[in-house]
Design a protein around this motif. Structure first.
Motif, mmCIF file in Angstrom:
data_model
loop_
_atom_site.group_PDB
_atom_site.id
_atom_site.type_symbol
_atom_site.label_atom_id
_atom_site.label_comp_id
_atom_site.label_asym_id
_atom_site.label_seq_id
_atom_site.Cartn_x
_atom_site.Cartn_y
_atom_site.Cartn_z
ATOM 1 N N ASP A 191 41.113 77.190 41.035
ATOM 2 C CA ASP A 191 41.662 76.527 42.087
ATOM 3 C C ASP A 191 42.688 75.193 41.364
ATOM 4 O O ASP A 191 43.462 74.758 41.697
ATOM 5 N N VAL A 192 41.682 74.673 40.237
ATOM 6 C CA VAL A 192 42.357 73.432 39.690
ATOM 7 C C VAL A 192 42.973 73.962 38.305
ATOM 8 O O VAL A 192 44.292 74.185 38.084
ATOM 9 N N SER A 193 42.073 74.392 37.384
ATOM 10 C CA SER A 193 42.305 74.993 36.050
ATOM 11 C C SER A 193 41.154 75.513 35.381
ATOM 12 O O SER A 193 40.089 75.152 35.736
ATOM 13 N N ASP A 194 41.297 76.095 34.406
ATOM 14 C CA ASP A 194 40.038 76.686 33.620
ATOM 15 C C ASP A 194 39.630 75.494 32.939
ATOM 16 O O ASP A 194 40.530 74.848 31.980
ATOM 17 N N GLY A 195 38.413 75.076 33.131
ATOM 18 C CA GLY A 195 37.910 73.784 32.297
ATOM 19 C C GLY A 195 37.961 72.511 33.326
ATOM 20 O O GLY A 195 37.655 71.463 32.755
ATOM 21 N N ASN A 196 38.264 72.730 34.447
ATOM 22 C CA ASN A 196 38.398 71.303 35.461
ATOM 23 C C ASN A 196 39.359 70.356 34.671
ATOM 24 O O ASN A 196 39.128 69.109 35.197
ATOM 25 N N MET A 197 40.364 70.417 33.844
ATOM 26 C CA MET A 197 40.863 69.467 33.131
ATOM 27 C C MET A 197 42.460 69.824 33.140
ATOM 28 O O MET A 197 42.842 70.979 33.196
ATOM 29 N N TRP A 198 43.574 68.709 33.178
ATOM 30 C CA TRP A 198 44.732 68.724 33.158
ATOM 31 C C TRP A 198 45.116 67.978 31.826
ATOM 32 O O TRP A 198 44.474 66.709 31.797
ATOM 33 N N ASP A 199 46.317 68.044 31.196
ATOM 34 C CA ASP A 199 46.785 67.030 30.308
ATOM 35 C C ASP A 199 47.721 66.211 31.143
ATOM 36 O O ASP A 199 48.013 66.620 32.310
ATOM 37 N N LEU A 200 48.164 65.333 30.539
ATOM 38 C CA LEU A 200 49.187 64.183 31.296
ATOM 39 C C LEU A 200 50.606 64.939 31.646
ATOM 40 O O LEU A 200 50.939 64.793 33.118
ATOM 41 N N PRO A 201 51.114 65.922 30.919
ATOM 42 C CA PRO A 201 52.390 66.612 31.443
ATOM 43 C C PRO A 201 51.839 67.618 32.664
ATOM 44 O O PRO A 201 52.938 67.401 33.500
ATOM 45 N N PHE A 223 49.783 66.775 35.193
ATOM 46 C CA PHE A 223 49.511 65.933 36.125
ATOM 47 C C PHE A 223 50.769 65.365 36.473
ATOM 48 O O PHE A 223 50.913 65.364 37.896
ATOM 49 N N ARG A 224 51.581 64.937 35.699
ATOM 50 C CA ARG A 224 53.021 64.553 36.109
ATOM 51 C C ARG A 224 53.658 65.543 36.656
ATOM 52 O O ARG A 224 54.534 65.297 37.656
ATOM 53 N N ARG A 225 53.791 66.595 36.371
ATOM 54 C CA ARG A 225 54.355 67.847 37.032
ATOM 55 C C ARG A 225 53.777 68.026 38.448
ATOM 56 O O ARG A 225 54.656 68.069 39.241
ATOM 57 N N HIS A 226 52.625 67.700 38.465
ATOM 58 C CA HIS A 226 52.087 68.018 39.779
ATOM 59 C C HIS A 226 52.456 66.872 40.889
ATOM 60 O O HIS A 226 52.957 67.060 42.015
ATOM 61 N N LEU A 227 52.579 65.605 40.334
ATOM 62 C CA LEU A 227 53.001 64.440 41.336
ATOM 63 C C LEU A 227 54.563 64.801 41.547
ATOM 64 O O LEU A 227 54.920 64.740 42.613
ATOM 65 N N GLY A 265 56.902 60.731 43.347
ATOM 66 C CA GLY A 265 55.891 61.278 42.453
ATOM 67 C C GLY A 265 56.413 61.232 41.120
ATOM 68 O O GLY A 265 55.465 60.976 40.290
ATOM 69 N N ASP A 266 57.448 61.777 40.773
ATOM 70 C CA ASP A 266 58.058 61.884 39.539
ATOM 71 C C ASP A 266 57.945 60.405 38.664
ATOM 72 O O ASP A 266 57.777 60.451 37.666
ATOM 73 N N ALA A 267 58.281 59.332 39.602
ATOM 74 C CA ALA A 267 58.300 57.916 38.997
ATOM 75 C C ALA A 267 56.923 57.410 39.020
ATOM 76 O O ALA A 267 56.921 56.244 38.556
ATOM 77 N N ALA A 268 56.091 57.795 39.701
ATOM 78 C CA ALA A 268 54.610 57.298 40.167
ATOM 79 C C ALA A 268 53.913 56.921 38.871
ATOM 80 O O ALA A 268 53.206 55.667 38.641
ATOM 81 N N TRP A 269 53.904 57.731 37.970
ATOM 82 C CA TRP A 269 53.202 57.594 36.536
ATOM 83 C C TRP A 269 53.645 56.321 35.838
ATOM 84 O O TRP A 269 53.016 55.507 35.577
#
Length: 168
Positions: free
Chosen positions: A124-134, A136-140, A148-152
């Motif tokens: 549902d999220v990812s294998d390992g329950n973790m995302w790297d920053l890129p 997460f930013r892509r998701h935003l 969302g793109d500017a939020a980080w």
């Protein structure tokens, strides 16, 4: 009070002061349960507890609560000198977020806790329950557009920096 964060379910999080990796953390919505939980454990382990209002209106990604793990390096206390590592990662809870279910799997993103859930490493999220920053930013950007793109850069990273080095 921060009414926009507090919500109306009266959820509180109880954390043992001397433990790490999510051990002993529980969420409650009845003060009698908090008192019972801390009294039983204090008699056995002589722990001290931090009890704080739970943020009920957390940002949710793919139905999961998450936290952002950011590395910092403190090289001096006076004057305070902090280096903020350029990247971070996002950890997700093992189960879908719900204020009706106060299970640790829905509210704690610690892998040492989540690995015991049947839903750990779900796709549902990812294998390992973790995302790297890129990621997460892509998701935003994908879910919130230009805002969302500017939020980080405009909101999230400055808020994290301010949390470790507040301006007077």
């Amino acid at each position: 009070p921060q009414w926009n964060m507090d919500g109306c379910h009266n959820v509180w999080i109880v954390k043992p002061a001397g433990k790490s990796r999510g051990r002993g953390i529980q969420c409650f919505n009845d003060y009698r349960d908090i008192v019972k939980y801390t009294q039983i454990r204090e008699a056995v382990a002589e722990d001290r507890y931090i009890v704080q209002k739970y943020i009920e209106t957390a940002l949710i990604v793919r139905r999961r609560k998450f936290d952002i793990r950011q590395w910092v390096l403190v090289t001096d206390w006076n004057p305070l000198t902090i280096y903020f590592y350029d990247t971070c990662y996002v950890r997700f809870c093992a189960s879908d977020y719900s204020l009706e279910d106060l299970s640790v799997y829905s509210h704690l993103s610690n892998n040492s806790i989540a690995k015991h859930s049947d839903e750990f490493k779900s796709k549902d999220v990812s294998d390992g329950n973790m995302w790297d920053l890129p990621t997460f930013r892509r998701h935003l950007a994908d879910t919130r557009g230009a805002e969302g793109d500017a939020a980080w850069d405009a909101r999230i990273k400055p808020a994290m920096i301010n949390a470790v080095n507040p301006k007077p």
